[in-house]
Scaffold this active site. Structure first.
Site, PDB file in Angstrom:
ATOM      1  N   ASP A   1      -6.966  -9.193 -22.094  1.00 20.97           N
ATOM      2  CA  ASP A   1      -5.648  -9.205 -21.450  1.00 20.97           C
ATOM      3  C   ASP A   1      -5.705  -8.174 -20.320  1.00 20.97           C
ATOM      4  O   ASP A   1      -5.777  -6.976 -20.575  1.00 20.97           O
ATOM      5  CB  ASP A   1      -4.556  -8.843 -22.464  1.00 20.97           C
TER       6      ASP A   1
ATOM      7  N   SER B   1      -2.411 -13.684  -2.314  1.00 22.30           N
ATOM      8  CA  SER B   1      -1.630 -14.918  -2.155  1.00 22.30           C
ATOM      9  C   SER B   1      -0.990 -14.915  -0.768  1.00 22.30           C
ATOM     10  O   SER B   1      -0.857 -13.855  -0.136  1.00 22.30           O
ATOM     11  CB  SER B   1      -0.529 -14.960  -3.222  1.00 22.30           C
TER      12      SER B   1
ATOM     13  N   TYR C   1       7.453 -11.993  -8.009  1.00 16.07           N
ATOM     14  CA  TYR C   1       6.041 -12.401  -7.863  1.00 16.07           C
ATOM     15  C   TYR C   1       5.484 -11.875  -6.537  1.00 16.07           C
ATOM     16  O   TYR C   1       4.390 -11.305  -6.500  1.00 16.07           O
ATOM     17  CB  TYR C   1       5.953 -13.920  -7.917  1.00 16.07           C
TER      18      TYR C   1
HETATM   19  P1  NAD Z   1      -4.000 -20.761 -13.731  1.00 15.03           P
HETATM   20  O1  NAD Z   1      -2.852 -20.568 -14.655  1.00 15.03           O
HETATM   21  O2  NAD Z   1      -4.625 -22.108 -13.594  1.00 15.03           O
HETATM   22  O3  NAD Z   1      -5.170 -19.740 -14.098  1.00 15.03           O
HETATM   23  C1  NAD Z   1      -4.865 -18.409 -14.428  1.00 15.03           C
HETATM   24  C2  NAD Z   1      -5.811 -17.938 -15.517  1.00 15.03           C
HETATM   25  O4  NAD Z   1      -5.472 -16.584 -15.832  1.00 15.03           O
HETATM   26  C3  NAD Z   1      -5.652 -18.753 -16.810  1.00 15.03           C
HETATM   27  O5  NAD Z   1      -6.919 -19.110 -17.312  1.00 15.03           O
HETATM   28  C4  NAD Z   1      -4.926 -17.791 -17.745  1.00 15.03           C
HETATM   29  O6  NAD Z   1      -5.244 -17.986 -19.115  1.00 15.03           O
HETATM   30  C5  NAD Z   1      -5.402 -16.457 -17.239  1.00 15.03           C
HETATM   31  N1  NAD Z   1      -4.514 -15.348 -17.576  1.00 15.03           N
HETATM   32  C6  NAD Z   1      -3.154 -15.323 -17.551  1.00 15.03           C
HETATM   33  N2  NAD Z   1      -2.712 -14.122 -17.954  1.00 15.03           N
HETATM   34  C7  NAD Z   1      -3.796 -13.379 -18.231  1.00 15.03           C
HETATM   35  C8  NAD Z   1      -3.980 -12.053 -18.700  1.00 15.03           C
HETATM   36  N3  NAD Z   1      -2.942 -11.253 -18.988  1.00 15.03           N
HETATM   37  N4  NAD Z   1      -5.244 -11.592 -18.873  1.00 15.03           N
HETATM   38  C9  NAD Z   1      -6.314 -12.398 -18.628  1.00 15.03           C
HETATM   39  N5  NAD Z   1      -6.198 -13.665 -18.187  1.00 15.03           N
HETATM   40  C10 NAD Z   1      -4.954 -14.144 -18.000  1.00 15.03           C
HETATM   41  O7  NAD Z   1      -3.465 -20.252 -12.319  1.00 15.03           O
HETATM   42  P2  NAD Z   1      -4.167 -20.160 -10.876  1.00 15.03           P
HETATM   43  O8  NAD Z   1      -3.271 -20.866  -9.943  1.00 15.03           O
HETATM   44  O9  NAD Z   1      -5.580 -20.516 -10.916  1.00 15.03           O
HETATM   45  O10 NAD Z   1      -3.991 -18.601 -10.609  1.00 15.03           O
HETATM   46  C11 NAD Z   1      -5.081 -17.729 -10.377  1.00 15.03           C
HETATM   47  C12 NAD Z   1      -4.657 -16.663  -9.389  1.00 15.03           C
HETATM   48  O11 NAD Z   1      -4.349 -17.292  -8.152  1.00 15.03           O
HETATM   49  C13 NAD Z   1      -3.392 -15.899  -9.798  1.00 15.03           C
HETATM   50  O12 NAD Z   1      -3.552 -14.529  -9.478  1.00 15.03           O
HETATM   51  C14 NAD Z   1      -2.322 -16.522  -8.930  1.00 15.03           C
HETATM   52  O13 NAD Z   1      -1.253 -15.641  -8.707  1.00 15.03           O
HETATM   53  C15 NAD Z   1      -3.117 -16.798  -7.684  1.00 15.03           C
HETATM   54  N6  NAD Z   1      -2.533 -17.772  -6.754  1.00 15.03           N
HETATM   55  C16 NAD Z   1      -2.276 -19.060  -7.160  1.00 15.03           C
HETATM   56  C17 NAD Z   1      -1.734 -19.957  -6.245  1.00 15.03           C
HETATM   57  C18 NAD Z   1      -1.424 -21.376  -6.622  1.00 15.03           C
HETATM   58  O14 NAD Z   1      -0.724 -22.080  -5.832  1.00 15.03           O
HETATM   59  N7  NAD Z   1      -1.912 -21.888  -7.741  1.00 15.03           N
HETATM   60  C19 NAD Z   1      -1.451 -19.534  -4.946  1.00 15.03           C
HETATM   61  C20 NAD Z   1      -1.742 -18.228  -4.570  1.00 15.03           C
HETATM   62  C21 NAD Z   1      -2.284 -17.356  -5.494  1.00 15.03           C
END
Ligand code: NAD
Length: 262
Positions: free
Chosen positions: A72, A151, A164
């Site tokens: 975590d 982001s 966020y």
């Molecule tokens: P996702 O939910 O598909 O993947 C996130 C992963 O992080 C998951 O495997 C989840 O289990 C894990 N996770 C969550 N909380 C956690 C914790 N406390 N400790 C360890 N692991 C944890 O989401 P994603 O879209 O791939 O997001 C990844 C990153 O990209 C994030 O930082 C998100 O803010 C960023 N992001 C996403 C987008 C989008 O549009 N999807 C855009 C900009 C930035």
């Protein structure tokens, strides 16, 4: 779409949040590039639609070396355990602080608990992920590279996202400030700044991102005319970690289909 064949053989890469979405794509791409990949996530199971095999097993099935450590990122002790465990493979060379969570709530309705949880995972997780990895690299006398997932929200406000956006603004300044303090140790700190990427960060968002763009529900469309996919972010992350980026530190690399140009 072309793709560069990076070489990370003999390097150890920790990816937080590597079970799903962007982190999974980054982890797999590092695996393809020959790295030993450690996925540090709260769960091994992937949320990605149509994908059933955990990331470390997928990498191993392709002939790579990978491990999963339940982590975590909001707990700095967990991050310390992962980085210490990486010494078994030679020590962390690349730390990717990617794990993040999202909820959409209007500014006036956000609770203290929601605010604190978002900041604990998205901001504290990146801060201490950077700190523990850097301290370990310095202790071992090794150079290294840190790549954070920022982001478009690091730069641009959108409705229902102040809680966020403030975490992603923090990621931007953690990246820049750590880059300043760690340069003397030959540790570079950069970030990718994804735009609208189809992942399960919200349940159903893999399809929702595509639908929202098609139906013009989002504030604006990216000039490149489509939602991103996790693989769009993986290459830029590997570039920032690679020797091609050896004169780049403190940078946020926009991976948003041009979303921020207007
Ligand atoms: P996702 O939910 O598909 O993947 C996130 C992963 O992080 C998951 O495997 C989840 O289990 C894990 N996770 C969550 N909380 C956690 C914790 N406390 N400790 C360890 N692991 C944890 O989401 P994603 O879209 O791939 O997001 C990844 C990153 O990209 C994030 O930082 C998100 O803010 C960023 N992001 C996403 C987008 C989008 O549009 N999807 C855009 C900009 C930035």
């Amino acid at each position: 779409m072309g793709s560069t064949a990076y070489d990370f053989a003999d390097e150890v890469v920790v990816v937080t949040g590597g079970s799903s979405g962007i982190g999974r794509a980054i982890a797999r791409r590092f695996g393809d590039a020959g790295a030993t990949v450690i996925n540090a996530d709260v769960q091994a199971e992937t949320k990605d639609p149509g994908e059933g095999t955990p990331t470390h097993e997928t990498i191993e099935d392709s002939g790579g070396t990978a491990a999963f450590v339940e982590t975590d990122v909001s707990d700095p002790d967990d991050l310390g355990t992962v980085v210490e465990g990486a010494r078994e493979f030679g020590g962390v060379d690349v730390m990717v602080n990617n794990a993040g969570i999202y909820i959409g709530v209007p500014f006036r309705e956000v609770t203290r608990e929601q605010f604190d949880r978002l900041h604990a995972v998205n901001a504290r997780g990146v801060y201490f992920g950077t700190q523990v990895a850097a301290n370990d690299m310095i202790e071992r006398g090794e150079p290294g590279s840190i790549v954070n997932t920022a982001s478009i929200s690091s730069n641009v406000a959108q409705p229902g996202q102040v809680h966020y956006d403030s975490t992603k603004g923090a990621v931007r300044m953690i990246t820049r400030g750590a880059a300043l303090e760690l340069a003397e140790y030959d540790i570079r700190v950069n970030a990718v700044a994804p735009g609208v990427i189809a992942t399960e960060i919200m349940e159903g968002w893999s399809q929702g991102a595509i639908d929202a763009l098609e139906n013009e529900e989002l504030v604006k469309q990216p000039p490149l005319g489509r939602a991103g996919v996790p693989e769009d972010v993986a290459g830029p992350a590997l570039f920032l970690a690679s020797d091609d980026a050896e004169y780049i530190t403190g940078a946020l690399l926009d991976v948003d289909g041009g979303w921020q140009v207007f």
